[in-house]
Design a protein around this motif. Structure first.
Motif, PDB file in Angstrom:
ATOM      1  N   LYS A  38       0.849  -1.189   0.000  1.00  0.00           N
ATOM      2  CA  LYS A  38       0.000   0.000   0.000  1.00  0.00           C
ATOM      3  C   LYS A  38       0.888   1.244   0.000  1.00  0.00           C
ATOM      4  CE  LYS A  38      -4.159  -1.984   2.011  1.00  0.00           C
ATOM      5  NZ  LYS A  38      -4.891  -1.903   0.736  1.00  0.00           N
ATOM      6  N   SER A  39       0.655   2.104  -0.957  1.00  0.00           N
ATOM      7  CA  SER A  39       1.465   3.309  -1.115  1.00  0.00           C
ATOM      8  C   SER A  39       1.273   4.265   0.056  1.00  0.00           C
ATOM      9  CB  SER A  39       1.086   4.007  -2.423  1.00  0.00           C
ATOM     10  OG  SER A  39       1.647   5.294  -2.496  1.00  0.00           O
ATOM     11  N   GLY A  40       2.311   5.035   0.337  1.00  0.00           N
ATOM     12  CA  GLY A  40       2.226   6.055   1.378  1.00  0.00           C
ATOM     13  C   GLY A  40       1.235   7.149   1.062  1.00  0.00           C
ATOM     14  N   LEU A  41       0.793   7.240  -0.205  1.00  0.00           N
ATOM     15  CA  LEU A  41      -0.200   8.263  -0.569  1.00  0.00           C
ATOM     16  C   LEU A  41      -1.514   8.060   0.185  1.00  0.00           C
ATOM     17  CD1 LEU A  41       0.368   8.425  -4.437  1.00  0.00           C
ATOM     18  CD2 LEU A  41       1.147  10.051  -2.701  1.00  0.00           C
ATOM     19  N   LEU A  42      -1.762   6.826   0.655  1.00  0.00           N
ATOM     20  CA  LEU A  42      -2.983   6.567   1.432  1.00  0.00           C
ATOM     21  C   LEU A  42      -3.072   7.438   2.675  1.00  0.00           C
ATOM     22  CD1 LEU A  42      -3.656   2.702   1.531  1.00  0.00           C
ATOM     23  CD2 LEU A  42      -5.169   4.492   0.696  1.00  0.00           C
ATOM     24  N   PHE A  43      -1.936   7.826   3.213  1.00  0.00           N
ATOM     25  CA  PHE A  43      -1.927   8.595   4.453  1.00  0.00           C
ATOM     26  C   PHE A  43      -2.403  10.025   4.249  1.00  0.00           C
ATOM     27  CE2 PHE A  43       0.245   4.928   5.792  1.00  0.00           C
ATOM     28  CZ  PHE A  43       0.252   4.907   7.183  1.00  0.00           C
ATOM     29  N   ASN A  44      -2.686  10.410   2.998  1.00  0.00           N
ATOM     30  CA  ASN A  44      -3.230  11.746   2.741  1.00  0.00           C
ATOM     31  C   ASN A  44      -4.708  11.836   3.103  1.00  0.00           C
ATOM     32  OD1 ASN A  44      -0.726  12.476   1.746  1.00  0.00           O
ATOM     33  ND2 ASN A  44      -1.273  12.087  -0.400  1.00  0.00           N
ATOM     34  N   ASN A  45      -5.372  10.673   3.256  1.00  0.00           N
ATOM     35  CA  ASN A  45      -6.796  10.648   3.599  1.00  0.00           C
ATOM     36  C   ASN A  45      -6.999   9.579   4.663  1.00  0.00           C
ATOM     37  OD1 ASN A  45      -9.628   9.931   3.641  1.00  0.00           O
ATOM     38  ND2 ASN A  45      -9.861  11.065   1.720  1.00  0.00           N
ATOM     39  N   GLU A  46      -7.161   9.993   5.916  1.00  0.00           N
ATOM     40  CA  GLU A  46      -7.223   9.030   7.013  1.00  0.00           C
ATOM     41  C   GLU A  46      -8.421   8.105   6.906  1.00  0.00           C
ATOM     42  OE1 GLU A  46      -7.691   9.134  11.846  1.00  0.00           O
ATOM     43  OE2 GLU A  46      -6.263  10.527  10.925  1.00  0.00           O
ATOM     44  N   GLY A  47      -9.549   8.594   6.407  1.00  0.00           N
ATOM     45  CA  GLY A  47     -10.726   7.742   6.271  1.00  0.00           C
ATOM     46  C   GLY A  47     -10.486   6.597   5.302  1.00  0.00           C
ATOM     47  N   ASP A  48      -9.948   6.934   4.136  1.00  0.00           N
ATOM     48  CA  ASP A  48      -9.633   5.880   3.159  1.00  0.00           C
ATOM     49  C   ASP A  48      -8.577   4.927   3.701  1.00  0.00           C
ATOM     50  OD1 ASP A  48     -11.436   6.941   1.433  1.00  0.00           O
ATOM     51  OD2 ASP A  48      -9.972   7.769   0.021  1.00  0.00           O
ATOM     52  N   LEU A  49      -7.577   5.478   4.399  1.00  0.00           N
ATOM     53  CA  LEU A  49      -6.513   4.643   4.968  1.00  0.00           C
ATOM     54  C   LEU A  49      -7.084   3.609   5.925  1.00  0.00           C
ATOM     55  CD1 LEU A  49      -3.547   3.937   5.710  1.00  0.00           C
ATOM     56  CD2 LEU A  49      -3.669   5.790   7.413  1.00  0.00           C
TER      57      LEU A  49
END
Length: 338
Positions: A38-49
């Motif tokens: 899972k890319s670190g870009l996920l951490f830009n949106n906590e809900g999606d993460l």
């Protein structure tokens, strides 16, 4: 049901003490049932993460365990995740969140911050994290968080390298592992034991040998392989088949043995035998006629059986006798025995 088993032995030990950057980079490319990048870009949106973590954790915990690699893109590149979340170190934050991302709460997991190589491909201000999810004794776990493609209150499992909603029968198998033994037949053999001339015919005694494995987590104490159906045989000669040594001709039903302990522990294997005798009536006293009778009376037959336990009748399974033994081999046995 391969998702209930761990496909890669090296990934089965989830409680490792450490993960290194070299180990992360050495993982095979593509999608796999036992780990997900899972890319670190996920951490830009906590809900999606949190939603995507909940979905993947549910799937891995319901499929024998595995690993989630955070800060690694689909191609295997290391883009990293933030080293902190709020005031907490990223490891501490994840440990607080993961437990309640699924229901039942997950207890069997570890969070590792990957040790860098020198030189390192991880960006200087980022970390790569591995979440190790165990083969949970409380499975099945349902996703307890929406976000991204995750659906709250859904049970997931791993299939073809993806986290997919688990079908009902899969969940039932998981639940049975906690309360009942799960016995599976891993192989069937047909072994000729004796042959004798009887009133112008030939009686052939054989054993069907079933290799039974307990793939559940509960010991099997009382169980049996039950032969229940037969097909493909000549309809006019059902009386020529015998399914119990007590019905064999005189002198051929001895050597009856009883097992003292039939217990199969989880992961254990035991061979179970079932009597199978047949009266052969070849048209001529030749090897060719005998083989034709063997093909007609034995090798054309299909047998239906099930593995019954204290809590389940078991599902019917079928095996063609012709797939277990060649007619010429049975014929050779009979000729030699006579």
């Amino acid at each position: 049901m391969t998702a209930l088993l761990r496909q890669e032995v090296t990934m089965n030990v989830v409680k490792r003490e450490r993960w290194t950057e070299a180990e992360v980079l050495a993982l095979p490319t593509g999608e796999h049932d036992y780990f997900e990048r899972k890319s670190g870009l996920l951490f830009n949106n906590e809900g999606d993460l949190l939603g995507k973590l909940a979905k993947t954790i549910s799937a891995l915990a319901n499929s024998g365990g595995g690993h989630i690699l955070l800060g690694v893109d689909d191609a295997g590149g290391l883009d990293g995740v933030p080293p902190t979340k709020g005031r907490a170190a990223i490891r501490d934050w994840l440990e607080q969140k993961i437990t309640n991302l699924v229901d039942y709460p997950l207890a069997d997991f570890r969070v590792h911050v990957v040790e860098r190589s020198d030189p390192s491909q991880i960006p200087p201000d980022r970390e790569v994290v591995v979440i190790a999810v165990g083969d949970s004794a409380l499975a099945p776990h349902q996703c307890a968080h929406d976000g991204g493609s995750a659906r709250k209150y859904t049970y997931y499992h791993r299939q073809a390298g993806r986290s997919e909603p688990a079908p009902h029968f899969y969940l039932e198998l998981l639940r049975q592992r906690l309360v009942s033994p799960v016995l599976e037949v891993r192989g069937v053999e047909l072994i000729p034991t004796r042959a004798r001339r009887i009133d112008g015919a030939v009686f052939l005694a054989t054993e069907l040998r079933f290799r039974v494995e307990n793939t559940g987590r509960v010991a099997a104490y009382k169980w049996a392989v039950q032969v229940r159906e037969m097909g493909g045989h000549p309809k006019e000669r059902p009386e020529d088949y015998r399914w119990n040594k007590s019905d064999y001709p005189d002198g051929m039903g001895n050597n009856i043995s009883l097992a003292i302990d039939d217990t199969i522990l989880p992961g254990g294997v035991r061979n179970e035998t079932s009597d199978f005798g047949c009266l052969l009536r070849p048209k001529h006293d030749t090897a060719e006629a005998l083989q034709a009778e063997v093909e007609r009376m034995i090798c054309s037959v299909s047998i239906g059986y099930r593995v019954a336990t204290e809590t389940s009748l078991g599902d019917m399974q079928y095996v063609a006798v012709g797939s277990l033994v060649a007619p010429q081999d049975l014929t050779a046995f009979v000729v030699q025995a006579l």
